[in-house]
Design a protein around this motif. Structure first.
Motif, mmCIF file in Angstrom:
data_model
loop_
_atom_site.group_PDB
_atom_site.id
_atom_site.type_symbol
_atom_site.label_atom_id
_atom_site.label_comp_id
_atom_site.label_asym_id
_atom_site.label_seq_id
_atom_site.Cartn_x
_atom_site.Cartn_y
_atom_site.Cartn_z
ATOM 1 N N ASN A 187 0.821 -1.206 0.000
ATOM 2 C CA ASN A 187 0.000 0.000 0.000
ATOM 3 C C ASN A 187 0.864 1.269 0.000
ATOM 4 O O ASN A 187 0.551 2.244 -0.694
ATOM 5 C CB ASN A 187 -0.929 0.013 1.212
ATOM 6 N N LEU A 188 1.957 1.243 0.778
ATOM 7 C CA LEU A 188 2.869 2.395 0.787
ATOM 8 C C LEU A 188 3.448 2.641 -0.602
ATOM 9 O O LEU A 188 3.508 3.781 -1.079
ATOM 10 C CB LEU A 188 4.001 2.171 1.780
ATOM 11 N N LEU A 189 3.858 1.566 -1.263
ATOM 12 C CA LEU A 189 4.428 1.694 -2.605
ATOM 13 C C LEU A 189 3.365 2.162 -3.602
ATOM 14 O O LEU A 189 3.636 3.029 -4.446
ATOM 15 C CB LEU A 189 5.011 0.356 -3.048
ATOM 16 N N TYR A 190 2.162 1.616 -3.495
ATOM 17 C CA TYR A 190 1.069 2.016 -4.391
ATOM 18 C C TYR A 190 0.763 3.502 -4.260
ATOM 19 O O TYR A 190 0.666 4.224 -5.258
ATOM 20 C CB TYR A 190 -0.189 1.191 -4.084
ATOM 21 N N VAL A 191 0.616 3.978 -3.026
ATOM 22 C CA VAL A 191 0.277 5.387 -2.796
ATOM 23 C C VAL A 191 1.380 6.293 -3.330
ATOM 24 O O VAL A 191 1.109 7.328 -3.956
ATOM 25 C CB VAL A 191 0.038 5.652 -1.291
ATOM 26 N N GLN A 192 2.623 5.910 -3.105
ATOM 27 C CA GLN A 192 3.727 6.752 -3.571
ATOM 28 C C GLN A 192 3.804 6.763 -5.096
ATOM 29 O O GLN A 192 4.030 7.816 -5.700
ATOM 30 C CB GLN A 192 5.040 6.274 -2.973
ATOM 31 N N CYS A 193 3.600 5.610 -5.739
ATOM 32 C CA CYS A 193 3.589 5.552 -7.202
ATOM 33 C C CYS A 193 2.429 6.373 -7.758
ATOM 34 O O CYS A 193 2.596 7.148 -8.713
ATOM 35 C CB CYS A 193 3.468 4.108 -7.673
ATOM 36 N N ARG A 194 1.266 6.210 -7.164
ATOM 37 C CA ARG A 194 0.076 6.949 -7.623
ATOM 38 C C ARG A 194 0.299 8.455 -7.528
ATOM 39 O O ARG A 194 0.031 9.192 -8.484
ATOM 40 C CB ARG A 194 -1.127 6.547 -6.776
ATOM 41 N N ASP A 195 0.796 8.920 -6.391
ATOM 42 C CA ASP A 195 0.999 10.357 -6.205
ATOM 43 C C ASP A 195 2.045 10.902 -7.178
ATOM 44 O O ASP A 195 1.913 12.015 -7.682
ATOM 45 C CB ASP A 195 1.415 10.647 -4.762
ATOM 46 N N ALA A 196 3.096 10.109 -7.438
ATOM 47 C CA ALA A 196 4.142 10.556 -8.352
ATOM 48 C C ALA A 196 3.629 10.669 -9.779
ATOM 49 O O ALA A 196 4.054 11.540 -10.544
ATOM 50 C CB ALA A 196 5.331 9.600 -8.299
ATOM 51 N N ILE A 197 2.682 9.823 -10.145
ATOM 52 C CA ILE A 197 2.093 9.892 -11.485
ATOM 53 C C ILE A 197 1.124 11.065 -11.575
ATOM 54 O O ILE A 197 1.113 11.821 -12.553
ATOM 55 C CB ILE A 197 1.390 8.567 -11.824
ATOM 56 N N LEU A 198 0.329 11.270 -10.545
ATOM 57 C CA LEU A 198 -0.641 12.361 -10.569
ATOM 58 C C LEU A 198 0.022 13.728 -10.543
ATOM 59 O O LEU A 198 -0.474 14.679 -11.163
ATOM 60 C CB LEU A 198 -1.611 12.230 -9.386
ATOM 61 N N ASP A 199 1.141 13.858 -9.839
ATOM 62 C CA ASP A 199 1.780 15.187 -9.768
ATOM 63 C C ASP A 199 2.780 15.420 -10.894
ATOM 64 O O ASP A 199 3.438 16.455 -10.951
ATOM 65 C CB ASP A 199 2.441 15.413 -8.407
ATOM 66 N N GLY A 200 2.892 14.439 -11.802
ATOM 67 C CA GLY A 200 3.734 14.646 -12.972
ATOM 68 C C GLY A 200 5.187 14.255 -12.806
ATOM 69 O O GLY A 200 5.987 14.443 -13.720
ATOM 70 N N THR A 201 5.547 13.706 -11.649
ATOM 71 C CA THR A 201 6.924 13.254 -11.457
ATOM 72 C C THR A 201 7.287 12.198 -12.500
ATOM 73 O O THR A 201 8.390 12.180 -13.035
ATOM 74 C CB THR A 201 7.121 12.682 -10.047
ATOM 75 N N HIS A 202 6.326 11.303 -12.786
ATOM 76 C CA HIS A 202 6.494 10.297 -13.834
ATOM 77 C C HIS A 202 5.553 10.635 -14.986
ATOM 78 O O HIS A 202 4.361 10.349 -14.904
ATOM 79 C CB HIS A 202 6.195 8.896 -13.316
ATOM 80 N N PRO A 203 6.037 11.249 -16.048
ATOM 81 C CA PRO A 203 5.166 11.569 -17.189
ATOM 82 C C PRO A 203 4.640 10.294 -17.848
ATOM 83 O O PRO A 203 5.383 9.320 -18.010
ATOM 84 C CB PRO A 203 6.104 12.327 -18.149
ATOM 85 N N VAL A 204 3.360 10.292 -18.193
ATOM 86 C CA VAL A 204 2.746 9.134 -18.851
ATOM 87 C C VAL A 204 1.912 9.607 -20.029
ATOM 88 O O VAL A 204 1.454 10.745 -20.068
ATOM 89 C CB VAL A 204 1.850 8.334 -17.875
ATOM 90 N N THR A 205 1.709 8.712 -20.978
ATOM 91 C CA THR A 205 0.851 9.025 -22.108
ATOM 92 C C THR A 205 -0.603 9.046 -21.649
ATOM 93 O O THR A 205 -0.939 8.543 -20.562
ATOM 94 C CB THR A 205 1.003 7.987 -23.225
ATOM 95 N N GLN A 206 -1.462 9.592 -22.490
ATOM 96 C CA GLN A 206 -2.880 9.639 -22.137
ATOM 97 C C GLN A 206 -3.461 8.234 -21.988
ATOM 98 O O GLN A 206 -4.227 7.963 -21.061
ATOM 99 C CB GLN A 206 -3.661 10.407 -23.210
ATOM 100 N N ASP A 207 -3.088 7.326 -22.881
ATOM 101 C CA ASP A 207 -3.607 5.957 -22.794
ATOM 102 C C ASP A 207 -3.163 5.278 -21.501
ATOM 103 O O ASP A 207 -3.966 4.595 -20.836
ATOM 104 C CB ASP A 207 -3.129 5.135 -23.992
ATOM 105 N N LEU A 208 -1.895 5.454 -21.139
ATOM 106 C CA LEU A 208 -1.405 4.837 -19.906
ATOM 107 C C LEU A 208 -2.021 5.502 -18.688
ATOM 108 O O LEU A 208 -2.318 4.827 -17.689
ATOM 109 C CB LEU A 208 0.116 4.926 -19.844
ATOM 110 N N ALA A 209 -2.246 6.801 -18.762
ATOM 111 C CA ALA A 209 -2.901 7.505 -17.654
ATOM 112 C C ALA A 209 -4.298 6.943 -17.421
ATOM 113 O O ALA A 209 -4.721 6.742 -16.270
ATOM 114 C CB ALA A 209 -2.977 9.002 -17.950
ATOM 115 N N CYS A 210 -5.026 6.666 -18.498
ATOM 116 C CA CYS A 210 -6.371 6.085 -18.381
ATOM 117 C C CYS A 210 -6.298 4.663 -17.840
ATOM 118 O O CYS A 210 -7.136 4.250 -17.029
ATOM 119 C CB CYS A 210 -7.064 6.092 -19.741
ATOM 120 N N GLN A 211 -5.288 3.918 -18.293
ATOM 121 C CA GLN A 211 -5.114 2.550 -17.808
ATOM 122 C C GLN A 211 -4.881 2.531 -16.302
ATOM 123 O O GLN A 211 -5.514 1.748 -15.566
ATOM 124 C CB GLN A 211 -3.936 1.907 -18.537
#
Length: 201
Positions: A65-89
């Motif tokens: 859960n700690l890893l999930y929350v940290q990964c999720r927050d990093a994706i939402l705040d743009g730390t890890h840029p993702v494509t639109q398709d991957l963002a939806c996934q």
């Protein structure tokens, strides 16, 4: 074994997007008082090291859960840029984690608070919530833990995962030289340092 570390947030950054560089890691060998942290200051739990991420699975739900929350927050705040398709996934997996199985009658736009599921750049894309629910529907009967494993594995496959970013400022004067040769030498020096492709002159 990896031990989660706490980090302490200064009050002046509480209302801003958090990043690795806006926090001070707490020293586990000292008390909060010894580190000048008042008892009323907010303290958040976050993972500091990543070397054991590959071993985290459903058998360790707290670490997962700690890893999930940290990964999720990093994706939402743009730390890890993702494509639109991957963002939806990823948003579809997140929807399954938070709301359970997809329900056609219940899960339809407008239902999601998109800023909690997508990076800022995709929030206003037309029809994006419908795409999220299409991804959500792919995970019916998947357990919450399995969904978190899938989310973290997807995040760990990103090229930027595990990379540390530094904000740097380079003066435009750096590239203004009377000699074309000097400009080429200086520019390629920086590209060697940053491991970037050479510039063509």
């Amino acid at each position: 074994m990896f031990n989660p570390c706490l980090f302490f947030l200064y009050p002046k950054v509480i209302h801003h997007k958090l990043s690795y560089f806006s926090v001070n890691w707490i020293n586990p060998a000292k008390t909060l008082r010894e580190q000048g942290i008042d008892e009323n200051e907010p303290v958040l739990l976050r993972r500091k090291f990543f070397f054991s991420d590959g071993n985290i699975d459903t058998h360790d739900p707290i670490q997962l859960n700690l890893l999930y929350v940290q990964c999720r927050d990093a994706i939402l705040d743009g730390t890890h840029p993702v494509t639109q398709d991957l963002a939806c996934q990823l948003a579809g997996i997140q929807a399954h984690i938070q709301f359970g199985n997809y329900n056609e009658m219940r899960h339809k736009p407008p239902f999601l608070e998109l800023k909690e599921f997508l990076p800022q750049s995709y929030i206003k894309v037309k029809g994006i919530e419908k795409k999220i629910f299409q991804e959500h529907a792919k995970h019916i009967d998947k357990s919450e833990l399995d969904a978190k494993v899938l989310y973290t594995k997807t995040a760990r496959s990103l090229p930027t995962y595990g990379v540390t970013f530094f904000l740097v400022k380079v003066s435009l004067l750096l590239f203004i030289f009377p000699s074309k040769k000097k400009c080429k030498e200086r520019t390629n020096l920086y590209h060697d340092y940053l491991e970037l492709p050479k510039m063509q002159f």
